[in-house]
Write a protein that holds these residues in place. Structure first.
Motif, PDB file in Angstrom:
ATOM      1  N   UNK A 394     -49.698 -28.689   2.168  1.00 13.01           N
ATOM      2  CA  UNK A 394     -48.659 -29.401   1.417  1.00 13.01           C
ATOM      3  C   UNK A 394     -47.507 -28.473   1.052  1.00 13.01           C
ATOM      4  N   UNK A 395     -47.815 -27.228   0.750  1.00 12.83           N
ATOM      5  CA  UNK A 395     -46.756 -26.263   0.448  1.00 12.83           C
ATOM      6  C   UNK A 395     -45.881 -26.017   1.680  1.00 12.83           C
ATOM      7  N   UNK A 396     -46.498 -25.933   2.860  1.00 10.70           N
ATOM      8  CA  UNK A 396     -45.730 -25.741   4.090  1.00 10.70           C
ATOM      9  C   UNK A 396     -44.732 -26.876   4.284  1.00 10.70           C
ATOM     10  N   UNK A 397     -45.182 -28.102   4.046  1.00  6.04           N
ATOM     11  CA  UNK A 397     -44.285 -29.252   4.193  1.00  6.04           C
ATOM     12  C   UNK A 397     -43.220 -29.243   3.098  1.00  6.04           C
ATOM     13  N   UNK A 398     -43.627 -28.981   1.854  1.00  3.36           N
ATOM     14  CA  UNK A 398     -42.671 -28.963   0.743  1.00  3.36           C
ATOM     15  C   UNK A 398     -41.619 -27.871   0.918  1.00  3.36           C
ATOM     16  N   UNK A 399     -42.006 -26.761   1.549  1.00  2.00           N
ATOM     17  CA  UNK A 399     -41.031 -25.689   1.795  1.00  2.00           C
ATOM     18  C   UNK A 399     -39.846 -26.181   2.612  1.00  2.00           C
ATOM     19  N   UNK A 400     -40.097 -27.198   3.469  1.00  3.54           N
ATOM     20  CA  UNK A 400     -39.017 -27.736   4.287  1.00  3.54           C
ATOM     21  C   UNK A 400     -37.858 -28.253   3.458  1.00  3.54           C
ATOM     22  N   UNK A 401     -38.176 -28.832   2.308  1.00  2.00           N
ATOM     23  CA  UNK A 401     -37.109 -29.325   1.428  1.00  2.00           C
ATOM     24  C   UNK A 401     -36.236 -28.169   0.942  1.00  2.00           C
ATOM     25  N   UNK A 402     -36.866 -27.098   0.477  1.00  4.00           N
ATOM     26  CA  UNK A 402     -36.113 -25.957  -0.037  1.00  4.00           C
ATOM     27  C   UNK A 402     -35.338 -25.246   1.066  1.00  4.00           C
ATOM     28  N   UNK A 403     -35.884 -25.229   2.284  1.00  2.64           N
ATOM     29  CA  UNK A 403     -35.170 -24.597   3.390  1.00  2.64           C
ATOM     30  C   UNK A 403     -33.961 -25.428   3.813  1.00  2.64           C
ATOM     31  N   UNK A 404     -34.119 -26.737   3.820  1.00  2.59           N
ATOM     32  CA  UNK A 404     -33.011 -27.597   4.222  1.00  2.59           C
ATOM     33  C   UNK A 404     -31.842 -27.464   3.260  1.00  2.59           C
ATOM     34  N   UNK A 405     -32.129 -27.371   1.954  1.00  3.10           N
ATOM     35  CA  UNK A 405     -31.034 -27.230   0.982  1.00  3.10           C
ATOM     36  C   UNK A 405     -30.614 -25.769   0.817  1.00  3.10           C
ATOM     37  N   UNK A 406     -31.143 -24.910   1.724  1.00  3.50           N
ATOM     38  CA  UNK A 406     -30.779 -23.497   1.797  1.00  3.50           C
ATOM     39  C   UNK A 406     -31.129 -22.749   0.507  1.00  3.50           C
ATOM     40  N   UNK A 407     -32.329 -23.030   0.005  1.00  4.25           N
ATOM     41  CA  UNK A 407     -32.883 -22.318  -1.141  1.00  4.25           C
ATOM     42  C   UNK A 407     -34.186 -21.625  -0.736  1.00  4.25           C
ATOM     43  N   UNK A 408     -34.204 -21.074   0.481  1.00  6.18           N
ATOM     44  CA  UNK A 408     -35.413 -20.451   0.998  1.00  6.18           C
ATOM     45  C   UNK A 408     -35.873 -19.252   0.189  1.00  6.18           C
ATOM     46  N   UNK A 409     -34.953 -18.610  -0.549  1.00  7.75           N
ATOM     47  CA  UNK A 409     -35.355 -17.456  -1.346  1.00  7.75           C
ATOM     48  C   UNK A 409     -36.349 -17.844  -2.442  1.00  7.75           C
ATOM     49  N   UNK A 410     -36.295 -19.099  -2.903  1.00  2.07           N
ATOM     50  CA  UNK A 410     -37.251 -19.557  -3.898  1.00  2.07           C
ATOM     51  C   UNK A 410     -38.649 -19.690  -3.286  1.00  2.07           C
ATOM     52  N   UNK A 411     -38.709 -20.096  -2.010  1.00  2.00           N
ATOM     53  CA  UNK A 411     -39.990 -20.146  -1.307  1.00  2.00           C
ATOM     54  C   UNK A 411     -40.580 -18.742  -1.187  1.00  2.00           C
ATOM     55  N   UNK A 412     -39.731 -17.795  -0.803  1.00  2.00           N
ATOM     56  CA  UNK A 412     -40.189 -16.410  -0.666  1.00  2.00           C
ATOM     57  C   UNK A 412     -40.680 -15.862  -2.002  1.00  2.00           C
ATOM     58  N   UNK A 413     -39.984 -16.202  -3.082  1.00  2.00           N
ATOM     59  CA  UNK A 413     -40.397 -15.730  -4.401  1.00  2.00           C
ATOM     60  C   UNK A 413     -41.760 -16.284  -4.782  1.00  2.00           C
ATOM     61  N   UNK A 414     -41.979 -17.581  -4.595  1.00  2.00           N
ATOM     62  CA  UNK A 414     -43.268 -18.183  -4.926  1.00  2.00           C
ATOM     63  C   UNK A 414     -44.390 -17.597  -4.067  1.00  2.00           C
ATOM     64  N   UNK A 415     -44.114 -17.404  -2.776  1.00  2.00           N
ATOM     65  CA  UNK A 415     -45.126 -16.835  -1.880  1.00  2.00           C
ATOM     66  C   UNK A 415     -45.425 -15.391  -2.244  1.00  2.00           C
ATOM     67  N   UNK A 416     -44.405 -14.629  -2.610  1.00  2.00           N
ATOM     68  CA  UNK A 416     -44.622 -13.238  -3.007  1.00  2.00           C
ATOM     69  C   UNK A 416     -45.484 -13.118  -4.250  1.00  2.00           C
TER      70      UNK A 416
END
Length: 520
Positions: A394-416
């Protein structure tokens, strides 16, 4: 296969609920400006084709995983798990996120007539990164053998891994390009061919008396075979891609692309290291030497054979959704992106939890009969594996939303943050509880990542509500047993306002279609 059948039954209503309210948007975004050479599949068609192919493909993968475990010692199974994990880790990481940008920006550059120039530059970079990896393997094979297998003397294994990395690099690029062009059926066919070919070749070489080296090379050969349908479609349609008379501005492209690619690279690096960290810590920190560590990884691998299929399915769903979400976002349909994501996540949580419950019911028979009672530790950890694999999907799919709106750094922060928690918890619990401690650590850290992603989404206009709470809690009920989990899904779906609304919409759609047929 029983579990695949259960997923299909549980998904039928959910897929209808997901696709119905967005069908008109998908057709619009798929058709607008599409080149004649690459007519985009609709999201509805893409989802249905992907679902059908995935059920067959994952059934084949499950059968392959079972027989590899049967025909190899658990220590060799552990080596195979480490080899495959490294191949899937190093490929997107060494590409610096460049090919992964294709699903997000293919539509952007195609509409402007610069797709060929865009793809040509990314293909050259991909080839260059792959060549650099081959150079590294040629100069330090023993160090890589120690890092991957804890056996510096077996450099032949590293050369086999290098061949697989070369094949998967080409596959990765073609797969991402076709995803960006929304050729979902071709992408699904490529993945199906890869899975089926690998199963046939790997089992043939194992029955022929060959070992791990042959299995890794089988993966490379099967991946190369799977490139054929994708390359054929690209060669057939590439000449029809429109080309603008305006000059292509490469500096402008890199300014737009590089921040996204950097964020995606960080997400891939942290995500893959996260996925491998528990196995590496089990291998390197389990008392008793390398054989005991490899055997522990083999037990861990056996307990994840079925649950990890959910992560693969999540990756496929994410890959299908990304180009459509991107097209809707580029066309200004922002709320449609959020609504679609919420529906997909709720359907995934319910269906994956029901699939996990069914799998846990048949797990004793599977481990006792198919795996010959050799992987009892894997059976014990299976409920927790289902929980964290569902969360991860579910996180992999939800990450798509953040990547599309160009907020991928928030995904990296949560994963880190989750990766740090995983390493710390493993260091604390693995020496005390052994393999069980590693699984508990992974479960907790996946929960931390999921929470971080929900927080990031809520800060970017994605409202956190009870539906998202149900999405998070349904998989956790598997820890209480399969029957409790199944009952919890029914209760949550009945209590969810969104689920009731989508069910009514699905029923209305079916009735409307029947009425149209009767009038016709």
């Amino acid at each position: 296969m029983p579990i695949a059948k259960q997923w299909l039954v549980g998904t039928s209503l959910s897929v209808t609920g997901i696709l119905q309210p967005v069908a008109h948007l998908s057709e619009k975004s798929s058709g607008e400006g599409a080149s004649q050479s690459f007519a985009a599949d609709s999201l509805a068609m893409g989802m249905l084709v992907m679902l059908a192919m995935t059920i067959i493909q994952r059934g084949v993968g499950f059968f392959r995983g079972i027989w590899i475990c049967r025909m190899l010692d658990d220590s060799v199974v552990g080596q195979w798990a480490m080899a495959l994990g490294f191949i899937l880790l190093i490929t997107p990481v060494m590409m610096l996120g460049i090919p992964g940008s294709l699903p997000r920006y293919t539509e952007h550059f195609r509409l402007r007539g610069h797709l060929k120039a865009f793809v040509r530059r990314l293909a050259m970079l991909t080839a260059g990164f792959t060549a650099l990896f081959f150079v590294a393997v040629a100069f330090v094979p023993s160090k890589l053998a120690w890092f991957i297998f804890l056996e510096p003397q077996d450099t032949q294994l590293v050369y086999c891994v290098a061949a697989a990395v070369g094949a998967i690099s080409a596959f990765y690029f073609v797969n991402e390009l076709l995803s960006g062009l929304r050729q979902v059926r071709v992408v699904s066919l490529m993945q199906f061919v890869q899975s089926l070919s690998f199963t046939a070749i790997a089992l043939a070489v194992l029955y022929g008396g060959y070992g791990l080296h042959a299995v890794i090379l089988s993966f490379a050969v099967a991946t190369s075979i799977a490139l054929i349908p994708g390359l054929w479609v690209l060669c057939r349609g590439w000449s029809g891609v429109p080309v603008s008379e305006e000059p292509f501005k490469a500096p402008s492209m890199w300014r737009r692309l590089l921040p996204f690619a950097a964020a995606l690279w960080a997400v891939n690096l942290l995500g893959n290291v996260f996925d491998l960290s528990d196995r590496y810590m089990i291998l390197h920190f389990t008392p008793g030497g390398e054989v005991i560590g490899q055997a522990a990884v083999g037990q861990y691998h056996s307990g994840r054979i079925v649950p990890v299929l959910l992560i693969s399915l999540g990756m496929l769903i994410s890959g299908v959704l990304m180009p459509y979400l991107s097209a809707d976002w580029e066309n200004g349909n922002r709320q449609a992106v959020r609504d679609r994501m919420r529906r997909v996540l709720l359907a995934m949580s319910a269906v994956f939890t029901l699939g996990g419950a069914f799998s846990l019911l048949i797990a004793p028979w599977m481990f006792g009969t198919l795996l010959q009672g050799r992987y009892n530790d894997g059976l014990t950890l299976m409920p927790m594996a289902f929980v964290f694999c569902t969360w991860a999907a579910m996180v992999i799919v939800a990450n798509g939303y953040l990547l599309v709106i160009e907020k991928g750094k928030l995904v990296a922060l949560a994963t880190g943050i989750g990766l740090t928690a995983n390493i710390v918890l493993n260091a604390l619990l693995l020496p005390v509880w052994g393999l069980h401690g590693a699984v508990v650590s992974t479960l907790c850290s996946h929960g931390i990542v999921m929470l971080g992603v929900w927080v990031a989404m809520s800060r970017t206009d994605f409202r956190f509500d009870r539906t998202l709470l149900y999405v998070s809690m349904m998989p956790a009920t598997l820890l209480a047993g399969p029957w409790v989990a199944a009952a919890s899904v029914l209760i949550c779906m009945a209590a969810s306002e969104h689920a009731r609304e989508w069910t009514r919409e699905a029923i209305d759609l079916v009735l409307a279609k029947r009425q149209q047929r009767s009038l016709a």
